[in-house]
Design a protein around this motif. Structure first.
Motif, PDB file in Angstrom:
ATOM      1  N   SER A  44       0.896  -1.235  -0.076  1.00 41.01           N
ATOM      2  CA  SER A  44      -0.176  -0.100   0.052  1.00 41.01           C
ATOM      3  C   SER A  44       1.060   1.212  -0.004  1.00 41.01           C
ATOM      4  CB  SER A  44      -0.964   0.014   1.191  1.00 41.01           C
ATOM      5  OG  SER A  44      -0.126   0.371   2.368  1.00 41.01           O
ATOM      6  N   GLY A  45       1.976   1.063   0.392  1.00 40.04           N
ATOM      7  CA  GLY A  45       2.950   2.225   0.539  1.00 40.04           C
ATOM      8  C   GLY A  45       3.066   3.141   1.838  1.00 40.04           C
ATOM      9  N   ILE A  46       1.986   2.702   2.756  1.00 40.20           N
ATOM     10  CA  ILE A  46       2.093   3.296   4.110  1.00 40.20           C
ATOM     11  C   ILE A  46       3.460   3.052   4.888  1.00 40.20           C
ATOM     12  CG2 ILE A  46      -0.556   3.612   4.084  1.00 40.20           C
ATOM     13  CD1 ILE A  46      -0.377   1.575   6.356  1.00 40.20           C
ATOM     14  N   VAL A  47       4.091   1.951   4.660  1.00 38.50           N
ATOM     15  CA  VAL A  47       5.195   1.680   5.334  1.00 38.50           C
ATOM     16  C   VAL A  47       6.219   1.075   4.297  1.00 38.50           C
ATOM     17  CG1 VAL A  47       4.108   1.371   7.752  1.00 38.50           C
ATOM     18  CG2 VAL A  47       4.501  -0.441   6.333  1.00 38.50           C
ATOM     19  N   ASP A  48       7.488   1.200   4.603  1.00 34.77           N
ATOM     20  CA  ASP A  48       8.410   0.458   3.849  1.00 34.77           C
ATOM     21  C   ASP A  48       8.820  -1.126   4.214  1.00 34.77           C
ATOM     22  OD1 ASP A  48       8.931   2.498   2.053  1.00 34.77           O
ATOM     23  OD2 ASP A  48       9.473   3.783   3.623  1.00 34.77           O
ATOM     24  N   SER A  49       8.463  -0.916   5.552  1.00 31.40           N
ATOM     25  CA  SER A  49       8.808  -2.429   6.305  1.00 31.40           C
ATOM     26  C   SER A  49       8.096  -2.312   7.530  1.00 31.40           C
ATOM     27  CB  SER A  49      10.412  -2.797   6.774  1.00 31.40           C
ATOM     28  OG  SER A  49      10.801  -1.673   7.577  1.00 31.40           O
TER      29      SER A  49
END
Length: 186
Positions: A44-49
Motif C-alpha cells: 500500500s505504501g504506508i510503510v516500507d517495512s
C-alpha cells in the motif's frame, strides 16, 4: 512478498476496507495469513517495512477494517455513525502511527503492526471528516463492494476499476445485447 493486493480506491483506508471482497456474495478474505497483512501494509505504501504479524494482529486489523467499512458506508449513505465502529477506529488512530525517517538514501518508514494499523485508522479519520466525503461511491458491479473516491470529470465513474469490474460489466452487457439482437433477428 506477493504483490497481488489491489489499490484502486483512491485512499489507503478505502483500499484497506476492500480487503474483504464481494461482501454480499462470495466474501473473499485477503488477510488469510499474517504474511498477507504484512504484504498489504508494504504494498500500500504506508510503510516500507513492518514487523512480522501474528494471528492476533490479523484479528485486530480485521476488526478495524470492518469498523472502517461500517463508517465509510454510513458516511456514503448519509447515516449516523455506529458508536462501536467509531470507538474501534478512534482507539486504533489514538495509538502512535508509523513515523517516516530520513536516511542517506531517502525516506524510510519502518513500523510495528500497531503503528501501521494506526496509520490506516488515521487515514480513515481524515477521509471521513474531510472534503472528499461527497466523492465516496460504491462500485456499480453488484458483486463488488469496493468504495472508491470518484474524481472523474463530472463524477460519472461507475466502477472501482475498469480493469476489474468495468470490463466485466461492459462485456456482460455486450453479450446480452448480442443475444437479444440474435433472438430478434430470428
Amino acid at each position: 512478498m506477493n504483490l497481488d493486493h489491489v489499490f484502486m480506491c483512491g485512499n489507503p483506508a478505502l483500499d484497506f476496507a476492500a480487503t474483504l471482497r464481494a461482501r454480499r456474495t462470495a466474501r473473499y478474505e485477503m488477510f488469510v495469513t499474517p504474511d498477507r497483512l504484512d504484504a498489504w501494509y508494504v504494498e500500500s505504501g504506508i510503510v516500507d517495512s513492518v514487523s512480522p504479524a501474528r494471528q492476533a494482529d490479523v484479528g485486530r486489523a480485521t476488526t478495524v477494517r470492518e469498523a472502517v467499512y461500517r463508517l465509510i458506508t454510513a458516511r456514503r449513505l448519509g447515516a449516523d455513525f455506529d458508536d462501536e465502529a467509531l470507538a474501534v477506529v478512534n482507539d486504533a488512530a489514538r495509538r502512535a502511527p508509523a513515523a517516516p525517517q530520513l536516511t542517506r538514501s531517502g525516506r524510510w518508514t519502518a513500523a510495528t503492526q500497531r503503528e501501521a494499523l494506526s496509520t490506516v485508522a488515521r487515514h480513515a479519520v481524515e477521509l471521513l471528516s474531510g472534503p472528499d466525503v461527497p466523492l465516496l461511491k460504491e462500485c456499480g458491479n453488484p458483486e463488488c463492494t469496493r468504495v472508491y473516491l470518484d474524481r472523474s470529470r463530472g463524477n460519472r465513474r461507475q466502477w472501482c476499476g475498469m480493469e476489474s469490474c468495468g470490463n466485466r460489466i461492459k462485456a456482460a452487457a455486450y453479450r446480452a445485447r448480442r443475444r437479444t439482437g440474435v433472438a430478434l433477428a430470428e
